[in-house]
Design an enzyme around this catalytic site. Structure first.
Site, PDB file in Angstrom:
ATOM      1  N   LYS A 216     -10.984  -5.192  -3.572  1.00  0.00           N
ATOM      2  CA  LYS A 216     -11.842  -4.020  -3.745  1.00  0.00           C
ATOM      3  C   LYS A 216     -11.143  -2.958  -4.576  1.00  0.00           C
ATOM      4  CE  LYS A 216     -13.489  -4.481   0.994  1.00  0.00           C
ATOM      5  NZ  LYS A 216     -13.188  -4.104   2.357  1.00  0.00           N
TER       6      LYS A 216
ATOM      7  N   LYS B 217      -4.958 -11.419  -6.217  1.00  0.00           N
ATOM      8  CA  LYS B 217      -6.072 -11.601  -5.280  1.00  0.00           C
ATOM      9  C   LYS B 217      -7.294 -10.794  -5.727  1.00  0.00           C
ATOM     10  CE  LYS B 217      -6.019  -9.311  -1.452  1.00  0.00           C
ATOM     11  NZ  LYS B 217      -5.793  -8.657  -0.162  1.00  0.00           N
TER      12      LYS B 217
ATOM     13  N   LYS C 117       0.824  -1.225   0.000  1.00  0.00           N
ATOM     14  CA  LYS C 117       0.000   0.000   0.000  1.00  0.00           C
ATOM     15  C   LYS C 117       0.850   1.263   0.000  1.00  0.00           C
ATOM     16  CE  LYS C 117      -4.376  -1.793   1.414  1.00  0.00           C
ATOM     17  NZ  LYS C 117      -5.196  -2.239   2.494  1.00  0.00           N
TER      18      LYS C 117
HETATM   19  P1  TYM Z   1     -10.488  -6.654   4.590  1.00  0.00           P
HETATM   20  O1  TYM Z   1     -11.514  -5.602   4.839  1.00  0.00           O
HETATM   21  O2  TYM Z   1      -9.487  -6.400   3.529  1.00  0.00           O
HETATM   22  O3  TYM Z   1     -11.183  -8.028   4.272  1.00  0.00           O
HETATM   23  C1  TYM Z   1     -12.180  -8.602   5.085  1.00  0.00           C
HETATM   24  C2  TYM Z   1     -12.013 -10.118   5.124  1.00  0.00           C
HETATM   25  O4  TYM Z   1     -12.085 -10.657   3.798  1.00  0.00           O
HETATM   26  C3  TYM Z   1     -10.951 -11.489   3.554  1.00  0.00           C
HETATM   27  N1  TYM Z   1     -10.583 -11.395   2.121  1.00  0.00           N
HETATM   28  C4  TYM Z   1     -10.457 -12.450   1.315  1.00  0.00           C
HETATM   29  N2  TYM Z   1     -10.600 -13.766   1.523  1.00  0.00           N
HETATM   30  C5  TYM Z   1     -10.420 -14.589   0.474  1.00  0.00           C
HETATM   31  N3  TYM Z   1     -10.090 -14.146  -0.770  1.00  0.00           N
HETATM   32  C6  TYM Z   1      -9.931 -12.827  -1.027  1.00  0.00           C
HETATM   33  N4  TYM Z   1      -9.626 -12.407  -2.254  1.00  0.00           N
HETATM   34  C7  TYM Z   1     -10.106 -11.905   0.037  1.00  0.00           C
HETATM   35  N5  TYM Z   1     -10.040 -10.554   0.137  1.00  0.00           N
HETATM   36  C8  TYM Z   1     -10.328 -10.275   1.424  1.00  0.00           C
HETATM   37  C9  TYM Z   1      -9.859 -10.912   4.436  1.00  0.00           C
HETATM   38  O5  TYM Z   1      -8.837 -11.863   4.675  1.00  0.00           O
HETATM   39  C10 TYM Z   1     -10.636 -10.533   5.672  1.00  0.00           C
HETATM   40  O6  TYM Z   1     -10.803 -11.667   6.505  1.00  0.00           O
HETATM   41  N6  TYM Z   1      -7.160  -5.967   8.282  1.00  0.00           N
HETATM   42  C11 TYM Z   1      -8.469  -6.550   7.951  1.00  0.00           C
HETATM   43  C12 TYM Z   1      -9.604  -5.988   8.791  1.00  0.00           C
HETATM   44  C13 TYM Z   1      -9.400  -6.084  10.259  1.00  0.00           C
HETATM   45  C14 TYM Z   1      -9.494  -7.277  11.045  1.00  0.00           C
HETATM   46  C15 TYM Z   1      -9.282  -6.867  12.373  1.00  0.00           C
HETATM   47  C16 TYM Z   1      -9.737  -8.608  10.713  1.00  0.00           C
HETATM   48  C17 TYM Z   1      -9.117  -5.058  11.115  1.00  0.00           C
HETATM   49  N7  TYM Z   1      -9.065  -5.526  12.394  1.00  0.00           N
HETATM   50  C18 TYM Z   1      -9.293  -7.803  13.433  1.00  0.00           C
HETATM   51  C19 TYM Z   1      -9.745  -9.542  11.772  1.00  0.00           C
HETATM   52  C20 TYM Z   1      -9.535  -9.133  13.100  1.00  0.00           C
HETATM   53  C21 TYM Z   1      -8.775  -6.223   6.492  1.00  0.00           C
HETATM   54  O7  TYM Z   1      -8.276  -5.279   5.932  1.00  0.00           O
HETATM   55  O8  TYM Z   1      -9.754  -7.015   5.951  1.00  0.00           O
END
Ligand code: TYM
Length: 355
Positions: free
Chosen positions: A220, A217, A115
């Site tokens: 978004k 991957k 990022k």
């Molecule tokens: P985020 O918002 O990017 O994504 C949310 C969840 O979706 C999963 N994910 C995927 N799984 C499979 N294939 C994909 N292409 C894919 N893209 C996204 C992510 O692994 C995630 O589980 N840092 C985290 C948010 C967060 C969080 C936390 C998660 C903040 N605090 C505490 C767990 C516990 C994030 O950016 O997820």
């Protein structure tokens, strides 16, 4: 020996629409876990601030992601559903963790490197400290299990490192205050305040790839909307995106080995497996030898059947922001009770003078 009460915590960032990767890698499993576990699900709006500086978009997106959570089946009576910024203790604990974590740990995070790009000096401090806030999210509730997709693995390892260092740095104090839980670490028994959280990353959908490029991957932030299926897409759009998904010229193999070196085929088979609740082997037994055109038609039908009810419910909920806000308010109040109890102990452990 006491042990930590099992508790699930997870969250997603309100930065635009949730997509099929978020749904299969996270949300669908969160819904399943509600029946067996004590669960807390968060819309992490403070994390979104690291990349979404537009206040109106952030507000809208927070409500939309909450709508997606509820439409997918999160039940605010069973689980706690809230937005992160409402519970101030997340930032308070994140500060304590900023003083525990090392800059080198943060610099090694691949998500930060991706990022921040080449101009790291110009990246926000928030982007660098992001994993420390994530550790605070989880540990504020002393969560023992975190269901996420594969891309969050490194952040969860860091969460474990932070918990371990905190437990270690303050072990005497934790023991003397009597607020710790005895844990076996190697041959030793230590008294820790925070659990060493277990990531829950398993199944065929832990890394859903872009529909346009099987080596990237699904995300978004991909500029091509054809690369992902959004939870808000209608049936026609879902069908079109699957029809246009990149594949190769060979037929579907009958064995897992036949997916080697065929990233796009592997991905679509994984999506089918996750949507239908099967293993990839089963999908290959059913479709082995068939052409992609036939497989894609079946996949589109399956995706539409599963996602359309969610999309419809999401649209209905988005039109009722007062209801969404009431869910988040109520969830926030329930989360705050647990958060304050733990944060109060942390203040005592680290030596903040209180009444
Ligand atoms: P985020 O918002 O990017 O994504 C949310 C969840 O979706 C999963 N994910 C995927 N799984 C499979 N294939 C994909 N292409 C894919 N893209 C996204 C992510 O692994 C995630 O589980 N840092 C985290 C948010 C967060 C969080 C936390 C998660 C903040 N605090 C505490 C767990 C516990 C994030 O950016 O997820």
């Amino acid at each position: 020996m006491n042990s930590f009460k099992e508790r699930i915590f997870s969250g997603a960032q309100p930065t635009g629409n949730l997509h099929l990767g978020n749904y299969l890698g996270a949300l669908k499993r969160w819904v399943e876990l509600q029946d067996s576990h004590d669960c807390i699900y968060c819309v992490v709006d403070m994390h979104a601030l690291t990349i979404l500086p537009d206040p109106v978009e952030l507000l809208n997106s927070t409500r939309e992601i909450t709508a997606a959570y509820l439409a997918a089946g999160l039940d605010p009576k069973k689980s706690i559903v809230f937005n992160q910024s409402r519970v101030r203790q997340h930032s308070e604990l994140a500060w304590v963790f900023n003083c525990i974590a090392r800059i080198g740990w943060m610099n090694r995070m691949t998500q930060f490197k991706d990022k921040a790009g080449k101009d790291r000096d110009n990246a926000s401090l928030g982007l660098l400290a992001y994993p420390s806030l994530m550790a605070a999210d989880i540990l504020l509730y002393r969560a023992t299990h975190v269901p996420v997709g594969d891309d969050q693995k490194q952040h969860l390892e860091l969460t474990r490192d932070i918990a371990q260092k905190f437990n270690n740095d303050y072990s005497d104090r934790i023991r003397s205050l009597g607020v710790g839980v005895e844990m076996a670490v190697g041959d030793e028994t230590v008294s820790g305040y925070f659990p060493i959280t277990e990531p829950m990353i398993s199944g065929p959908a832990m890394r859903i790839m872009s529909l346009r490029d099987g080596t990237k991957k699904m995300s978004k932030s991909d500029p091509s909307d054809l690369s992902r299926i959004n939870l808000i897409d209608d049936a026609e759009t879902i069908t079109k995106k699957i029809r246009k998904a990149k594949t190769d010229a060979d037929a579907i193999p009958s064995e897992i080995d036949g997916l080697k070196g065929r990233a796009e085929a592997d991905n679509l088979v994984g999506v089918f497996a996750a949507l239908s609740g099967q293993q990839k082997e089963q999908v290959l037994r059913d479709f082995g030898g068939k052409q992609f055109s036939e497989f894609k038609a079946a996949l589109a039908d399956l995706a539409v059947a599963q996602l359309s009810p969610i999309t419809q419910e999401m649209r209905r909920l988005i039109a009722d922001p007062a209801y969404i806000d009431s869910v988040l308010r109520d969830g926030g109040a329930r989360a705050s009770v647990i958060a304050e109890e733990n944060m109060n102990n942390v203040r005592n452990i680290v030596g903040f003078l209180q009444d």
